[in-house]
Design an enzyme around this catalytic site. Sequence first.
Site, PDB file in Angstrom:
ATOM      1  N   ASP A   1       0.940  -1.201   0.009  1.00 49.56           N
ATOM      2  CA  ASP A   1      -0.055  -0.198   0.034  1.00 49.56           C
ATOM      3  C   ASP A   1       0.832   1.413   0.011  1.00 49.56           C
ATOM      4  O   ASP A   1       1.276   1.671   1.112  1.00 49.56           O
ATOM      5  CB  ASP A   1      -0.822  -0.169   1.110  1.00 49.56           C
TER       6      ASP A   1
ATOM      7  N   ASP B   1      -0.717   6.054  -7.663  1.00 52.46           N
ATOM      8  CA  ASP B   1      -1.045   4.826  -6.370  1.00 52.46           C
ATOM      9  C   ASP B   1      -0.866   3.759  -7.295  1.00 52.46           C
ATOM     10  O   ASP B   1      -1.246   3.276  -8.306  1.00 52.46           O
ATOM     11  CB  ASP B   1      -2.659   4.997  -6.074  1.00 52.46           C
TER      12      ASP B   1
END
Length: 439
Positions: free
Chosen positions: A107, A315
């Site tokens: 993440d 991301d």
Amino acid sequence: MRPNKRLLLFTFLTIFQLTSLTPPSSSNELSLRLQLTHIDAGLNLTVHELLRRAAARSKARIALLAHIRKREGQAPIFWGPKNKYAGEYLINFDVGTPPINLPFIVDTGSTLVWTQCNPCHNCMRQPVALFDPKNSSSFSKLSCSSKQCLALGPEYSSNCSANLDCHFESLYADGTETSGYIASEEVTFHYSSESPLSVSKFAIGCANVSSGSLANSSGIAGFGRSTESLVSQLNITRFSYCFIPFIPIKQTKPSHMLLGNAAFSSSKAQSTPLLPDNNFYYVSLKGITVGLKWFPLRPGFLWNKKGGSRGTIFDSGSFNTFLRPEVFKVVRKAFVSQINLTVTNEKLTAEYQLCFNTSMNPKKIPKLVLHFDGANMDLPRENYVVYDAKKKLLCVLIAEETDKSAPNIIGNFYQQNMNVLYDLKNQRLFFGPTQCDRL
Ligand SMILES: *[C@@H]1O[C@H](CO)[C@@H](O)[C@H](O)[C@H]1NC(C)=O
Ligand SMILES: *[C@@H]1O[C@H](CO)[C@@H](O)[C@H](O)[C@H]1NC(C)=O
Ligand SMILES: *[C@@H]1O[C@H](CO)[C@@H](O)[C@H](O)[C@H]1NC(C)=O
Ligand SMILES: *[C@@H]1O[C@H](CO)[C@@H](O)[C@H](O)[C@H]1NC(C)=O
Ligand SMILES: *[C@@H]1O[C@H](CO)[C@@H](O)[C@H](O)[C@H]1NC(C)=O
Ligand SMILES: *[C@@H]1O[C@H](CO)[C@@H](O)[C@H](O)[C@H]1NC(C)=O
Ligand SMILES: *[C@@H]1O[C@H](CO)[C@@H](O)[C@H](O)[C@H]1NC(C)=O
Ligand SMILES: *[C@@H]1O[C@H](CO)[C@@H](O)[C@H](O)[C@H]1NC(C)=O
């Protein structure tokens, strides 16, 4: 079309490519090559099903990201009940002595590394047994007042009286929470054909209360930008990845994440500055080209934070690319006006709002180029267009950001077959077209 502008852009591009150099690696950094497991690998899903699941994860993730941003400066948020299946790739590493191998969601949008620990109150389902601290000889809880806890930041040692544990928590409006304590523990990374790398006194979160879903992992490996993240704790100044396309689904080779000295940028890489933030990897998106049309993005188009310069997150954990409504509208319109097919209300999934009826996969599709500050991302067709022969649908994978305060998010589908390097020392993001399965 504006020939002058396009010529200018072209000239600029050429000069830029000549001057964009790969940063030198520093020799005293560790070098790690970690295998990435796609969350849906091995499930034998159809393309349609893969897209549907990925889109659902993206939607959940974006809710989380918005939530994190809104709470900036307060206690960190790591997970939420709305947030199911967030994240796309897993890494495995060992925790404790004797070592227990655990899967973690990679993440780049959060910072702490944590797993669920036994005993765990009302915890999320996970594919392996809960990590049991009692079984590990290298495990020790960090006290709230310890040097290591204080170094992690005030949110971990807040409201601390001498005998309290170093802690993390996130509270939600609906009363649910994920919380736990921070421990000092040994973690061990395995990488191909070399001896494992053990890191002692690694600060790892032990969740003992949590809700939501961990999507077949046992926790999160935060690759974000503050002291507690995996990146910071390993003292590395760079990491890179190259995502092998997972559609078509027949491919069996896994993608990798390279840390420290192992990380590199491809020879044709361009780079753009990473904007300051203590969590997310923000970049500056300055314009978008669709086919023959170039749209500059005025700062007013961007999510406005501290001067309005930080409108786009790069991301790894989101599948979809989300565009702010104003941006989405013009991009969608440009595709509609340049693709000579009938727009249909039928959709591949609810998230992709631009599909065309066609019994043939057209040869020509308007190109899509994202213009970042100093770097252009010229997307290969397979990174933004999907043709479903069975449903006779051609879909452009652009999704509209529905949260008013959320930024644009460049998702990992757009990053396939690109080698992406996060250069933290020089605060730059490098990317370049690469055949990832040949690395
Ligand atoms: C995968 O799914 C297809 C179609 O649903 C099926 O025909 C095939 O046998 C499955 N393969 C495996 C290895 O399960
Ligand atoms: C979780 O850990 C904290 C810190 O050690 C402790 O105070 C709390 O009682 C634990 N909660 C549960 C439900 O075990
Ligand atoms: C912890 O150790 C006990 C006793 O050796 C064993 O039965 C149990 O399976 C272990 N639990 C985990 C999660 O490793
Ligand atoms: C610390 O304690 C104060 C007063 O009890 C409380 O308002 C605040 O929310 C607490 N902060 C944290 C991070 O727990
Ligand atoms: C977890 O893995 C199982 C089996 O591999 C699969 O059936 C299930 O859909 C997965 N769950 C999630 C949430 O991805
Ligand atoms: C990272 O640097 C800190 C501080 O210099 C040191 O204590 C720690 O052992 C280093 N960790 C690794 C994995 O090199
Ligand atoms: C669009 O498609 C129609 C029907 O297929 C065709 O007659 C027309 O020439 C096409 N227009 C362009 C600009 O390609
Ligand atoms: C698209 O095609 C389907 C069947 O192939 C048809 O039912 C539908 O009406 C078409 N939609 C448009 C907007 O042409």
